[in-house]
Structures are given as C-alpha cells and as structure tokens.
Motif scaffolding. Sequence first.
Motif, PDB file in Angstrom:
ATOM      1  N   ASP A   8      39.041  60.215 -15.549  1.00  0.00           N
ATOM      2  CA  ASP A   8      39.838  60.622 -14.388  1.00  0.00           C
ATOM      3  C   ASP A   8      39.351  59.964 -13.102  1.00  0.00           C
ATOM      4  O   ASP A   8      40.123  59.806 -12.148  1.00  0.00           O
ATOM      5  CB  ASP A   8      39.792  62.148 -14.209  1.00  0.00           C
ATOM      6  CG  ASP A   8      40.503  62.889 -15.319  1.00  0.00           C
ATOM      7  OD1 ASP A   8      41.458  62.325 -15.895  1.00  0.00           O
ATOM      8  OD2 ASP A   8      40.110  64.038 -15.612  1.00  0.00           O
ATOM      9  N   LEU A   9      38.074  59.589 -13.084  1.00  0.00           N
ATOM     10  CA  LEU A   9      37.470  59.084 -11.852  1.00  0.00           C
ATOM     11  C   LEU A   9      37.230  57.587 -11.850  1.00  0.00           C
ATOM     12  O   LEU A   9      37.138  56.977 -10.782  1.00  0.00           O
ATOM     13  CB  LEU A   9      36.132  59.793 -11.606  1.00  0.00           C
ATOM     14  CG  LEU A   9      36.181  61.312 -11.434  1.00  0.00           C
ATOM     15  CD1 LEU A   9      34.776  61.858 -11.224  1.00  0.00           C
ATOM     16  CD2 LEU A   9      37.078  61.688 -10.276  1.00  0.00           C
ATOM     17  N   ASP A  60      41.328  53.813   0.000  1.00  0.00           N
ATOM     18  CA  ASP A  60      42.324  54.502   0.820  1.00  0.00           C
ATOM     19  C   ASP A  60      41.689  55.492   1.792  1.00  0.00           C
ATOM     20  O   ASP A  60      42.240  55.757   2.861  1.00  0.00           O
ATOM     21  CB  ASP A  60      43.306  55.268  -0.077  1.00  0.00           C
ATOM     22  CG  ASP A  60      44.032  54.346  -1.039  1.00  0.00           C
ATOM     23  OD1 ASP A  60      44.812  53.508  -0.563  1.00  0.00           O
ATOM     24  OD2 ASP A  60      43.805  54.460  -2.262  1.00  0.00           O
ATOM     25  N   ALA A 101      41.139  61.492  -5.705  1.00  0.00           N
ATOM     26  CA  ALA A 101      40.795  60.502  -6.726  1.00  0.00           C
ATOM     27  C   ALA A 101      41.499  60.777  -8.054  1.00  0.00           C
ATOM     28  O   ALA A 101      41.832  59.852  -8.789  1.00  0.00           O
ATOM     29  CB  ALA A 101      39.282  60.465  -6.926  1.00  0.00           C
ATOM     30  N   THR A 102      41.724  62.058  -8.369  1.00  0.00           N
ATOM     31  CA  THR A 102      42.378  62.408  -9.629  1.00  0.00           C
ATOM     32  C   THR A 102      43.886  62.563  -9.488  1.00  0.00           C
ATOM     33  O   THR A 102      44.613  62.555 -10.484  1.00  0.00           O
ATOM     34  CB  THR A 102      41.810  63.727 -10.186  1.00  0.00           C
ATOM     35  OG1 THR A 102      42.057  64.785  -9.234  1.00  0.00           O
ATOM     36  CG2 THR A 102      40.316  63.610 -10.443  1.00  0.00           C
ATOM     37  N   GLY A 103      44.350  62.755  -8.244  1.00  0.00           N
ATOM     38  CA  GLY A 103      45.762  63.014  -8.038  1.00  0.00           C
ATOM     39  C   GLY A 103      46.160  64.429  -8.378  1.00  0.00           C
ATOM     40  O   GLY A 103      47.354  64.729  -8.503  1.00  0.00           O
ATOM     41  N   TRP A 144      38.524  55.072  -9.276  1.00  0.00           N
ATOM     42  CA  TRP A 144      39.158  55.810  -8.179  1.00  0.00           C
ATOM     43  C   TRP A 144      38.166  56.433  -7.199  1.00  0.00           C
ATOM     44  O   TRP A 144      38.513  56.654  -6.042  1.00  0.00           O
ATOM     45  CB  TRP A 144      40.065  56.909  -8.741  1.00  0.00           C
ATOM     46  CG  TRP A 144      41.263  56.349  -9.426  1.00  0.00           C
ATOM     47  CD1 TRP A 144      41.401  56.084 -10.767  1.00  0.00           C
ATOM     48  CD2 TRP A 144      42.491  55.934  -8.816  1.00  0.00           C
ATOM     49  NE1 TRP A 144      42.635  55.542 -11.019  1.00  0.00           N
ATOM     50  CE2 TRP A 144      43.333  55.444  -9.846  1.00  0.00           C
ATOM     51  CE3 TRP A 144      42.960  55.929  -7.506  1.00  0.00           C
ATOM     52  CZ2 TRP A 144      44.611  54.960  -9.595  1.00  0.00           C
ATOM     53  CZ3 TRP A 144      44.234  55.446  -7.251  1.00  0.00           C
ATOM     54  CH2 TRP A 144      45.052  54.972  -8.282  1.00  0.00           C
ATOM     55  N   ARG A 162      37.394  47.067  -3.037  1.00  0.00           N
ATOM     56  CA  ARG A 162      37.743  48.198  -3.906  1.00  0.00           C
ATOM     57  C   ARG A 162      39.124  48.781  -3.604  1.00  0.00           C
ATOM     58  O   ARG A 162      39.545  49.732  -4.239  1.00  0.00           O
ATOM     59  CB  ARG A 162      36.688  49.305  -3.749  1.00  0.00           C
ATOM     60  CG  ARG A 162      35.269  48.898  -4.109  1.00  0.00           C
ATOM     61  CD  ARG A 162      35.092  48.712  -5.589  1.00  0.00           C
ATOM     62  NE  ARG A 162      33.673  48.611  -5.958  1.00  0.00           N
ATOM     63  CZ  ARG A 162      33.224  48.499  -7.205  1.00  0.00           C
ATOM     64  NH1 ARG A 162      34.093  48.488  -8.194  1.00  0.00           N
ATOM     65  NH2 ARG A 162      31.930  48.412  -7.448  1.00  0.00           N
ATOM     66  N   ARG A 164      47.857  59.621  -5.098  1.00  0.00           N
ATOM     67  CA  ARG A 164      46.527  59.407  -5.665  1.00  0.00           C
ATOM     68  C   ARG A 164      45.858  58.255  -4.928  1.00  0.00           C
ATOM     69  O   ARG A 164      46.479  57.201  -4.700  1.00  0.00           O
ATOM     70  CB  ARG A 164      46.624  59.091  -7.156  1.00  0.00           C
ATOM     71  CG  ARG A 164      45.268  59.064  -7.853  1.00  0.00           C
ATOM     72  CD  ARG A 164      45.394  58.751  -9.327  1.00  0.00           C
ATOM     73  NE  ARG A 164      44.099  58.855  -9.992  1.00  0.00           N
ATOM     74  CZ  ARG A 164      43.878  58.522 -11.260  1.00  0.00           C
ATOM     75  NH1 ARG A 164      44.888  58.068 -12.007  1.00  0.00           N
ATOM     76  NH2 ARG A 164      42.677  58.652 -11.783  1.00  0.00           N
ATOM     77  N   SER A 165      44.597  58.436  -4.553  1.00  0.00           N
ATOM     78  CA  SER A 165      43.961  57.489  -3.641  1.00  0.00           C
ATOM     79  C   SER A 165      42.563  57.127  -4.122  1.00  0.00           C
ATOM     80  O   SER A 165      41.870  57.934  -4.741  1.00  0.00           O
ATOM     81  CB  SER A 165      43.866  58.092  -2.227  1.00  0.00           C
ATOM     82  OG  SER A 165      45.139  58.493  -1.765  1.00  0.00           O
ATOM     83  N   ARG A 166      42.167  55.914  -3.778  1.00  0.00           N
ATOM     84  CA  ARG A 166      40.790  55.479  -4.055  1.00  0.00           C
ATOM     85  C   ARG A 166      39.902  55.941  -2.903  1.00  0.00           C
ATOM     86  O   ARG A 166      40.209  55.705  -1.740  1.00  0.00           O
ATOM     87  CB  ARG A 166      40.732  53.962  -4.216  1.00  0.00           C
ATOM     88  CG  ARG A 166      41.415  53.475  -5.488  1.00  0.00           C
ATOM     89  CD  ARG A 166      41.347  51.955  -5.620  1.00  0.00           C
ATOM     90  NE  ARG A 166      41.936  51.543  -6.888  1.00  0.00           N
ATOM     91  CZ  ARG A 166      43.231  51.320  -7.081  1.00  0.00           C
ATOM     92  NH1 ARG A 166      44.079  51.469  -6.050  1.00  0.00           N
ATOM     93  NH2 ARG A 166      43.688  50.954  -8.256  1.00  0.00           N
TER      94      ARG A 166
END
Length: 431
Positions: free
Chosen positions: A151-152, A193, A106-108, A155, A190, A119-121
Amino acid sequence: MLTRAQISDLKRDFAATERGDDAPFPTEYPDSADGEPVYHVEVPPRTAEAPPAMLGEWDAGDRCGVPPPREWLLGNQFCRNFLSGLLAPGATGKTALRTLQYLALATGRPLTGQHVFKRSRVLLLSLEDDDSELQRRLAAARMHHEITPDDLRGWLFCATPKGIRFADMKDGGMVRGPLEAMLRQVITERRIDLVGLDPFVKLHGMDENSNTAINFVSELLVKLAIDMNIAVDVPHHTKKGLQTAGDADAGRGASAARDAGRLMYTLTRMADAEGETFGIPAEERRLYVRLDSSKVNIAPPSGEATWFKLVGVRLENGTPDYPQGDEVQTVVPWHPPRTWDGISGAQLNAALDEIEAGLPNGQRYSDKGPAKERAAWKVVQRHCPDRTEPQCRQIVNTWAQNGLVFNEEYDDPIDRKQRKGLRVCHGKRPS
C-alpha cells in the motif's frame, strides 16, 4: 590633454563611481604636442538608471475566465501551493495524527475520516526522531489500520536528517540552507505531492521570536510550495500555558509563521467540561483530542470540532531483554455522542408529561441551577438513561429557549410561598 599617469588615475576614480566597476572606462587616443605624446580623454555620457524588474501586472478585463479549482489533497488540511500547520502542545498526539493523515494520502484511504481528494506521494521528514523511532510510529499506524507494505511502496518516502537546515544565518545574514535544494531535488525525482516537515522549530537556525527571521523561513516554504506545485505541512509546538481550541496565536515564537500558513489547525486535549458532557471518565479524557480550524481563510471553517482518540498499539517486537516490546500510539476518528441522537418522540413526550404533572407533593419542576429534588434534567434522564447530566440539562435549556417549557408562578405547598415552576406548552410538543 592628460598624461598616461593622469589617465590611469582617472580610470581608477571613474571605476569607483556609482556607475560601478563594470562601467566602461574613458576612451583614450594618442596625439602629440611639442614632440611629447599626450592623450585626449572622452568620457561616455552618463547612462540612465537600469530599468526595474517587470511587475507582471495584467488587465483584469483580459482575464475574465474562471481559473481551475484549488487542488485539495486531504479534507481542508492540505492543498497544493499552500502552507499548512498544526499547533499542539507536546504529548497531545500531534505526530500520531499527522502520521495517519500522511498515510491516508499515501494509501488513498480515508483513515482519519477526512475526504481524500487524490492519492498522493508523500515525503515525510522527521527532524526530531531517528529512523527507528519513525518506523515504530509508522508500524503502529500500519498494524492498527491494516496497511500493507504494498500500500505504501512508491507512495510514502521518509527521511530523518539532523543538523541540515532549510534556512539559516550566515555572516550575519539570512540564507537558504542546504535542505532547501535537497528537497527540490527529491520532490522532482519522486514526483512528491506533499512534504511534511516536523517540527518547524528544527527546520531553521533562526531566532524563533524574530518576525523578520521567521517570515524569511515562511516565505521560502511558500515559495517551495508554489514553485513545485505541492502542499507543504509544518507542524509546530505551542507556547506554554493554557491552550484554547482554535487559537491561531497558540504557536510558540514569532507570529509570522501563523500569518504565512493558510491552513492552520490546533490540536487540544478534551476539556473536563467536554468530558462531562460526553460522559467520558476523567482518567480517560487525555486520550481524546479535538482538531479545530484556527485559520482557514480559503475554505469555509468546519461547523464543529473533529475528534480523534489515541490508541496504544503493541508492536510485538519483544526481545529476551525487553520481552514486552514497544507500545506506540496511533489515532482513530471518534465521534462524540449527540445530545438528541437516538431519542424518540415518545421518550421526550413522556418526560414532558412528568414535568407538566409536577412532583407528587405538589411542587413543580425547575430549570434553574440550584434546584435539586425539583431539577427538571433528572426527569429527562429517567426517560433517557443513556444521556449524561450535561446532555439532559442541555435538552431542558433548549426546551426553555424554544418556549416548549416556561416558568409560571404557583403556590408551593411545601415551602408555603410563591415560586416559579415549569409548565409545558402543548402546542410545541415534538410529534
């Protein structure tokens, strides 16, 4: 020629045949004979069986191009179109590790030391904890790893549904549960990923020991991953008993769950032998866990375990009634000490010099287990004091395997008998 009553009976019988209730009825048309209306019946010819569904076969000669690469998300853990799993006993840190891995996506940021491809949801469903407990777990990881709300936001999405099944039994048959449709809707809205569903046993209402039932659930999960082009992760509890790192059969219940998951891992506590090798005190070994591939058949397996350490985080959420507040665990990457790392050639040669010289009383050193005063590992430890006994034994064993040290018979002046002791092959010394 038939009467109306006979035609009605014929229609009823015809509809009940194997042609089905929707088959066309016989055609009737009126005629007359002796003044009485009668009907001729023409039965349509029997049609051929319905063609089977298309198989979708393709000619390999027409598809000789190279397809795009697999879409990995995090290390060799999560990949689009595939089902992942983590097998671990209770209180091992399974949820703490998975939580941090989801946060890494979520943060990459490579919070677990594993490469973030993209970076992924993430959609995290906790099927055991409620919202408050899930928030505590996330708070511990956020505080320790300095993750901000920004950051979140957008994500990481969370839910804690209870009693809503992904698959269930109804009227004696296996059916999709309402959770399956809910997931598809949220994934689309949403743009998710990766979906994490923790734990597997709470996901369905099936007999977990039935391969048929668990295969049904697993196939639904794989279909979800493929249809939605996402990665699906389902952590799973292990069966009771001694756990072995990398054991694909460790999961409780039917083996169908293991067979469906393409990226299966185990999480086990540090064994006593490992703790001795790494110099970890016995009372602290429960805090160290190792992650091992148990079924990575679409990527090369890692050459060694990936280690993590469990750390407690004070949430500073005390109240007058509970002034201490909560302490919740998260994990940090941990690297065991390497046996040879940081040892200079001068240290090793000094140890070899002492082994070659032998003891002051004329005896020679030994690489055998029963040796005490003559144990060669003690010589290594004198010159490498930061290494544990198992590590020093490993160094001596490696030397023996490589022929750097070898056994030679000599006259023991103390015991007055022939015995074997270590000598050094100077041509194989480290430079």
